[in-house]
Design an enzyme around this catalytic site. Structure first.
Site, mmCIF file in Angstrom:
data_model
loop_
_atom_site.group_PDB
_atom_site.id
_atom_site.type_symbol
_atom_site.label_atom_id
_atom_site.label_comp_id
_atom_site.label_asym_id
_atom_site.label_seq_id
_atom_site.Cartn_x
_atom_site.Cartn_y
_atom_site.Cartn_z
ATOM 1 N N ALA A 104 22.218 72.711 -19.294
ATOM 2 C CA ALA A 104 21.995 72.204 -17.932
ATOM 3 C C ALA A 104 21.814 70.691 -17.894
ATOM 4 O O ALA A 104 21.472 70.135 -16.851
ATOM 5 C CB ALA A 104 20.764 72.884 -17.336
ATOM 6 N N HIS A 134 14.458 75.813 -28.489
ATOM 7 C CA HIS A 134 14.906 77.134 -28.003
ATOM 8 C C HIS A 134 16.016 77.743 -28.885
ATOM 9 O O HIS A 134 17.188 77.728 -28.549
ATOM 10 C CB HIS A 134 15.281 77.148 -26.514
ATOM 11 C CG HIS A 134 16.104 76.001 -25.999
ATOM 12 N ND1 HIS A 134 17.306 75.629 -26.539
ATOM 13 C CD2 HIS A 134 15.883 75.159 -24.964
ATOM 14 C CE1 HIS A 134 17.798 74.619 -25.862
ATOM 15 N NE2 HIS A 134 16.952 74.312 -24.903
ATOM 16 N N ASN A 163 19.678 79.366 -28.167
ATOM 17 C CA ASN A 163 20.240 78.791 -26.947
ATOM 18 C C ASN A 163 20.771 77.394 -27.222
ATOM 19 O O ASN A 163 20.115 76.584 -27.875
ATOM 20 C CB ASN A 163 19.183 78.722 -25.833
ATOM 21 C CG ASN A 163 18.728 80.103 -25.391
ATOM 22 O OD1 ASN A 163 17.603 80.503 -25.628
ATOM 23 N ND2 ASN A 163 19.617 80.852 -24.769
ATOM 24 N N ARG A 205 29.370 83.076 -42.464
ATOM 25 C CA ARG A 205 29.868 82.045 -43.389
ATOM 26 C C ARG A 205 29.126 80.721 -43.229
ATOM 27 O O ARG A 205 28.997 79.959 -44.173
ATOM 28 C CB ARG A 205 31.376 81.819 -43.179
ATOM 29 C CG ARG A 205 32.217 83.005 -43.609
ATOM 30 C CD ARG A 205 33.688 82.643 -43.620
ATOM 31 N NE ARG A 205 34.511 83.840 -43.697
ATOM 32 C CZ ARG A 205 34.775 84.492 -44.822
ATOM 33 N NH1 ARG A 205 34.275 84.072 -45.965
ATOM 34 N NH2 ARG A 205 35.532 85.567 -44.790
ATOM 35 N N ASP A 232 11.460 85.514 -22.446
ATOM 36 C CA ASP A 232 11.485 86.058 -21.089
ATOM 37 C C ASP A 232 12.468 87.214 -20.950
ATOM 38 O O ASP A 232 12.667 87.744 -19.869
ATOM 39 C CB ASP A 232 11.819 84.956 -20.071
ATOM 40 C CG ASP A 232 13.160 84.285 -20.344
ATOM 41 O OD1 ASP A 232 13.945 84.830 -21.143
ATOM 42 O OD2 ASP A 232 13.415 83.223 -19.762
ATOM 43 N N ASP A 276 9.536 76.754 -21.460
ATOM 44 C CA ASP A 276 10.709 75.995 -20.982
ATOM 45 C C ASP A 276 10.722 76.040 -19.459
ATOM 46 O O ASP A 276 11.770 76.102 -18.818
ATOM 47 C CB ASP A 276 12.017 76.562 -21.553
ATOM 48 C CG ASP A 276 13.162 75.542 -21.483
ATOM 49 O OD1 ASP A 276 12.871 74.351 -21.264
ATOM 50 O OD2 ASP A 276 14.319 75.929 -21.636
#
Length: 383
Positions: free
Chosen positions: A154, A232, A235, A243, A269, A294
């Site tokens: 974001a 995080h 994410n 590999r 969450d 977050d």
């Protein structure tokens, strides 16, 4: 009457009928507090012949160390990355509100922003202790702008930066100052990033890896230069591949220097991370788990359109929970581990004798019933 004039005139509080989190387990013990710190009752009884001035009946509650949130972008309509005229008021408002969640200290987090925002926001907020006014500020977490375009999430693309001058000069140019900065998230595959990791670490700033397409070797190199956190986990990074497991591979890497721990943030969450993925990470590396909210502007507000830095995003409600670990492990992931990560576990994140009496009282469902900072009650759930 003060209990022990020989040592201190400060009153002593005894928390009774509680289970306290100490040495990784819940123990049926009383907790003693004086002068904002946790007391050793043996010394109190035998060396000082002291006694309690005040008793708090916890009615069977759990007492855990106050929660420490190292990644919180705002909440209750406040966005820390918006350069408002009164940044302090916004951070103070959120600091007061998060007491009801058991958070006693936090790192206000700024997402990728133009230099003008950093230059305006950073000088306004100083590291300070918490109290009745709200949770304490441990320093800013600057997430960006030195991150991967490919994994920007974001974060607004137009404000992303690279280390084009070759290192710390770029950091200073973007942020203006590193005073009151606790943590920086960057992508370790960016050219010249390793010298930045080394320099930030030398200055006592925690370096986190995130929003990145780094392979495992690049991530390991950053850890050798001082990086100690993953922003995080799962994410905004390359997915695990057998590999080359990428940044995720740090959880079981044999290249982490002896005596060092790599911690990882997880947004528990059930949406950002599937509970099965959280369980895999926790089983692979339980001592590194750090729970983060977050949280964004929208925390505490109804679903709808809200800002994150320079972007507008849609929120449809979150449900927070911890999957696959014990109560003790969950509580330590929200208190002890973040304190260890930030290098403050000598005073926060535990209930050891001499530590700050930042406490959270919880029922068996881990619902917060009261929050204390330096031994003083700063929030209590109404009847």
């Amino acid at each position: 009457m003060p209990s022990n004039k020989s040592v201190s005139d400060a009153p002593i509080t005894q928390f009774i009928n509680c289970r306290i989190l100490r040495d990784h387990q819940l123990q049926r013990e009383d907790l003693w507090v004086r002068d904002g710190r946790i007391l050793d009752p043996e010394k109190l009884f035998f060396d000082e012949q002291g006694y309690a001035d005040k008793r708090v009946d916890c009615e069977g509650s759990i007492i855990a160390p106050g929660f420490i949130d190292v990644q919180i972008n705002g909440g209750y309509g406040i966005d820390f990355s918006q350069a408002s005229e009164d940044v302090v008021a916004g951070i103070s408002f959120v600091a007061k509100k998060i007491l009801e969640h058991g958070v006693t200290s936090f790192c206000p987090t700024l997402v990728t922003s133009p230099p003008a925002v950093y230059h305006k926001v950073l000088p306004q907020v100083k590291v300070h202790n918490g109290g009745a006014h709200g949770a304490g500020v441990l320093g800013f977490h600057l997430e960006g702008p030195f991150i991967s375009l490919e994994k920007k999430g974001a974060h607004p693309e137009q404000f992303l930066r690279t280390f084009r001058s070759g290192g710390i000069e770029d950091v200073m140019e973007a942020y203006g100052s590193l005073d009151n900065v606790a943590m920086v998230t960057l992508a370790p595959e960016l050219a010249s990033s390793q010298s930045v990791v080394r320099e930030l670490s030398k200055r006592g700033i925690t370096v986190s890896l995130g929003h990145s397409v780094a392979n495992l070797a690049q991530a390991e190199e950053a850890v050798k230069h001082g990086a100690s956190f993953i922003t995080h986990l799962f994410n905004a990074m390359l997915p695990f591949h057998h590999r080359d497991p990428g940044i995720v591979g740090l959880l079981t890497s044999d290249q982490v220097p002896a005596g060092r721990t790599v911690y990882y943030g997880m947004i528990a969450d059930g949406i950002h991370t599937n509970p099965a993925a959280l369980r895999i990470a926790h089983r692979a590396h339980p001592s590194g788990l750090v729970l983060v909210t977050d949280a964004i502007t929208a925390m505490g507000l109804p679903p709808g359109r809200h800002t994150l830095g320079q972007q507008v995003i849609e929120i449809q409600g979150l449900n927070a929970y911890v999957a696959g670990c014990s109560v003790e492990e969950a509580l330590e992931a929200a208190s002890l581990h973040p304190a260890q990560l930030l290098g403050i576990s000598h005073k926060k994140g535990n209930l050891d004798y001499g530590s700050d009496a930042d406490l959270v009282l919880l029922d068996d469902g881990l619902n917060v019933s009261a929050t204390y900072i330096s031994g003083d009650e700063v929030w209590r759930r109404g009847p």
